[in-house]
Design a protein around this motif. Sequence first.
Motif, PDB file in Angstrom:
ATOM      1  N   UNK A 426     -12.335 -10.591  40.087  1.00 61.96           N
ATOM      2  CA  UNK A 426     -11.765 -11.585  39.182  1.00 61.96           C
ATOM      3  C   UNK A 426     -10.723 -12.410  39.929  1.00 61.96           C
ATOM      4  N   UNK A 427     -10.461 -13.617  39.401  1.00 62.80           N
ATOM      5  CA  UNK A 427      -9.543 -14.551  40.048  1.00 62.80           C
ATOM      6  C   UNK A 427      -8.538 -15.049  39.015  1.00 62.80           C
ATOM      7  N   UNK A 428      -7.247 -14.893  39.329  1.00 62.21           N
ATOM      8  CA  UNK A 428      -6.207 -15.335  38.421  1.00 62.21           C
ATOM      9  C   UNK A 428      -5.808 -16.778  38.669  1.00 62.21           C
ATOM     10  N   UNK A 429      -5.800 -17.587  37.597  1.00 56.26           N
ATOM     11  CA  UNK A 429      -5.409 -18.991  37.660  1.00 56.26           C
ATOM     12  C   UNK A 429      -4.565 -19.299  36.425  1.00 56.26           C
ATOM     13  N   UNK A 430      -3.995 -20.487  36.372  1.00 59.78           N
ATOM     14  CA  UNK A 430      -3.123 -20.825  35.240  1.00 59.78           C
ATOM     15  C   UNK A 430      -3.454 -22.178  34.636  1.00 59.78           C
ATOM     16  N   UNK A 431      -3.287 -22.250  33.320  1.00 58.61           N
ATOM     17  CA  UNK A 431      -3.234 -23.525  32.605  1.00 58.61           C
ATOM     18  C   UNK A 431      -1.757 -23.839  32.420  1.00 58.61           C
ATOM     19  N   UNK A 432      -1.238 -24.726  33.261  1.00 61.95           N
ATOM     20  CA  UNK A 432       0.207 -24.823  33.406  1.00 61.95           C
ATOM     21  C   UNK A 432       0.546 -26.159  34.070  1.00 61.95           C
ATOM     22  N   UNK A 433       1.801 -26.552  33.970  1.00 62.20           N
ATOM     23  CA  UNK A 433       2.324 -27.678  34.730  1.00 62.20           C
ATOM     24  C   UNK A 433       1.433 -28.922  34.578  1.00 62.20           C
ATOM     25  N   UNK A 434       1.076 -29.578  35.679  1.00 63.78           N
ATOM     26  CA  UNK A 434       0.275 -30.805  35.623  1.00 63.78           C
ATOM     27  C   UNK A 434      -1.204 -30.512  35.501  1.00 63.78           C
ATOM     28  N   UNK A 435      -1.533 -29.256  35.350  1.00 61.65           N
ATOM     29  CA  UNK A 435      -2.926 -28.847  35.121  1.00 61.65           C
ATOM     30  C   UNK A 435      -2.988 -27.973  33.864  1.00 61.65           C
ATOM     31  N   UNK A 436      -2.176 -28.347  32.891  1.00 57.02           N
ATOM     32  CA  UNK A 436      -2.122 -27.614  31.631  1.00 57.02           C
ATOM     33  C   UNK A 436      -3.251 -28.033  30.693  1.00 57.02           C
ATOM     34  N   UNK A 437      -3.685 -29.269  30.824  1.00 57.61           N
ATOM     35  CA  UNK A 437      -4.746 -29.777  29.954  1.00 57.61           C
ATOM     36  C   UNK A 437      -6.098 -29.216  30.380  1.00 57.61           C
ATOM     37  N   UNK A 438      -7.024 -29.015  29.449  1.00 62.11           N
ATOM     38  CA  UNK A 438      -8.330 -28.457  29.804  1.00 62.11           C
ATOM     39  C   UNK A 438      -9.138 -29.444  30.639  1.00 62.11           C
ATOM     40  N   UNK A 439     -10.066 -28.925  31.446  1.00 60.29           N
ATOM     41  CA  UNK A 439     -10.936 -29.829  32.214  1.00 60.29           C
ATOM     42  C   UNK A 439     -11.841 -30.620  31.276  1.00 60.29           C
ATOM     43  N   UNK A 440     -12.266 -31.770  31.746  1.00 62.40           N
ATOM     44  CA  UNK A 440     -13.140 -32.636  30.947  1.00 62.40           C
ATOM     45  C   UNK A 440     -14.599 -32.441  31.325  1.00 62.40           C
ATOM     46  N   UNK A 441     -14.882 -32.270  32.617  1.00 56.88           N
ATOM     47  CA  UNK A 441     -16.273 -32.158  33.073  1.00 56.88           C
ATOM     48  C   UNK A 441     -16.610 -30.816  33.701  1.00 56.88           C
TER      49      UNK A 441
END
Length: 731
Positions: A426-441
């Motif tokens: 598994x890989x830990x990542x964050x929805x945070x800071x300037x990448x808090x918004x969900x991806x579009x594509x």
Amino acid sequence: MIRPYLISCSVMGLLFSSWTIPGPVQAADTPVVLADQGRAEAWIVIPTGTRPDSRTAEAARLLAHFFERMSGVRLDIFQEAQLGAVYVDGGMVVHGLPDDAIIGFEDIPGEAPLPTPPQMNLVLLGPCDLTAELGLNAEGLGPGGLRVRTTGNVVALLGGPDRVDGEAGRDDGGIWHAAIELLEQLGCRYLWPGETGLVIPRKPSLAIPPMDIAKTPLIRRRGIRWGEDIGHERFDTGLQRLHVDPDTWQAAHARALGDAPPVAWTQWHRLGGELPDFRHAGGGLSPSGGWEAHHERHPEWFALQADGTRDQGGDDRFRLCKSNPELIAFVANDIIARVHADPSIRLVSLDPNDGGSNTGFCLCDACAALDHPDGPEVQFLTFGPPATPGGRRQRTNLDHVSLTERMVAYWNAIAEKVTAVHPDLLFGVSAYSRYINPPIERRLHPNLVVRYVPPTTDLWEGWLRMGARRVLWRPNILLQGWHDGKLRSYVGDLAERMAFFADSGMMQTDLNTIRHWWGVHGLNYYAAARLCWDPYLSAEAIIEDYARHGFGAGAEAIQRFFHRIEALTAEGVHRSFEDLTDRRYTAEVLAELRALLNEAEEAVDDDVVIARVRFLRTGLNYTELAEELSELAWRASNREAIDHNLTQRLVDLHTLVLQDLLLHHNLVINVPYLAWRSATFAQYAPIRGRTTVPSDPALLERVGSSTYGLRGTEQGLDDMLQAFGGGGPAS
């Protein structure tokens, strides 16, 4: 089952001195009596061979402690082998030998048979021969799960397995969780740390009603960060600003806790459990040395700045060029090698570094091409060219679209390479800071665990749509109000969001942070902990539980008190200093809240409950003082007329109250942390309130005298001034 009586001589003497003639055997559907009017009616039994430092032994000691405080009777703890000759008959544990038993002296250790003990009820902790014969087991429970079951003359406490084969993580707390469950069924609670917050009902006749409770915690790792104290830079800075030495604070804190509680607040609320965790890791490059190890040979791996350099300014919170294929290959290969060397690794972090005072995100064309043009607008700092030739680089703010697409592209690329070799990693990542918004594509790789930082749920729907299935909720929701120390309640928000994330596959929580404002935010902490254990509790159930168990006959008034605070918080009591024109804690509102606390206090005749009401009233009084100072500061900053004499008296009062809270009401508000977080009360600067020393420093010498200071009985600012010898009205 027949077993010889193996009790030691020292224990035998104790037992013989307390034996009584047993009463009639209880039927299976009646309560199991543990103590009755000063007489022990039960023993606590742990499996033979249990280690003294095991969770099972700790749970047994905890039960013995609480049972004694409830009933006045100490129940003895024995290992199963010490029970002697016992057998199961009709769902009952019977002492002695069955009529058809044939046993010789050679079957009993020692020179002669030992006498059979009297009939006693049993509290069995953990699987043993007796639970097997009674048909009691932990089947169906997961890690950390519990079962509390009564049958005949037995209360059995069982726990689920420590781990599930093939899964990462463990939870060995099942027996402990069962012990807490039993105590809560008997009415015990832990509202806040220390003796005043510990609820232990008196029950001279202590009996366990028929029950069969089985639970496995849905959230595998239940985490709430615990605020820093002495030794942490922020806390020590606050102490220095208050001119208080660490030993003085430590002594005050110990007094507030009272006698050492038998259990920590976090343990009581069953926080814990283990799953692979992760922290910021420089996008996965930190384990191999990060900027220091790689910037000379591979400057192109690092974020391009607006001045055309890849220079990170010596900041250890470096940023990466997420589009660089050589970087991606290096990080992936490094992870593969680490997992080869240590196959126990189940999760690695690809999380970017947090914050950073110098570095900005990459501005190269390849990274920008990964960003979606329709992404929400964000802003970040970067290094720009110097203002004059040969000058220092300038930090510049840039407007840009959300960086989530580039982050997902980077994470996915590494995950695809690594899972080709280690498919379950598994890989830990964050929805945070300037990448808090969900991806579009871009959809997320299925092995990504998303640490979702926003306190609200609105953005998570988008992450779900793009493939997020594993969530670690790490909000800053508990930090509301950490700059002013005013009353807030947002139990409704907590309950709604916990249930939402539980439905969305939440594996673990990491709530930030209990700052120990127990007199003003304590219900929020209590709610957060209970929701970590059961994320589907309603806000109403939590508030009712807190009030009913903690405040007895005053519960109904306390519920209305917190519902009113909840409404005020929702209306915006946490507004910014710049938007202070719409005051929430008006004189009318404060009078209403004081009346509710008075109603609660008048309804009870229990000194401990009265102390709890006064604990809350002290928090309300500080809220009134802080609100009044905020109002005066706002008026002064807007050149409105204020009473300067009254203002100075209230500023002085504030400095004295801070010292008094620290020394004598230490758990109500974390004064050192408040002094640090508020920048020494910077918002009161327009009224010269940015101080912790009164205009006459000699006043501080009287703080702590028997006639000088808060008692928790004060009914507003006038009484608070009077408590410190101020005299005269505050308005």
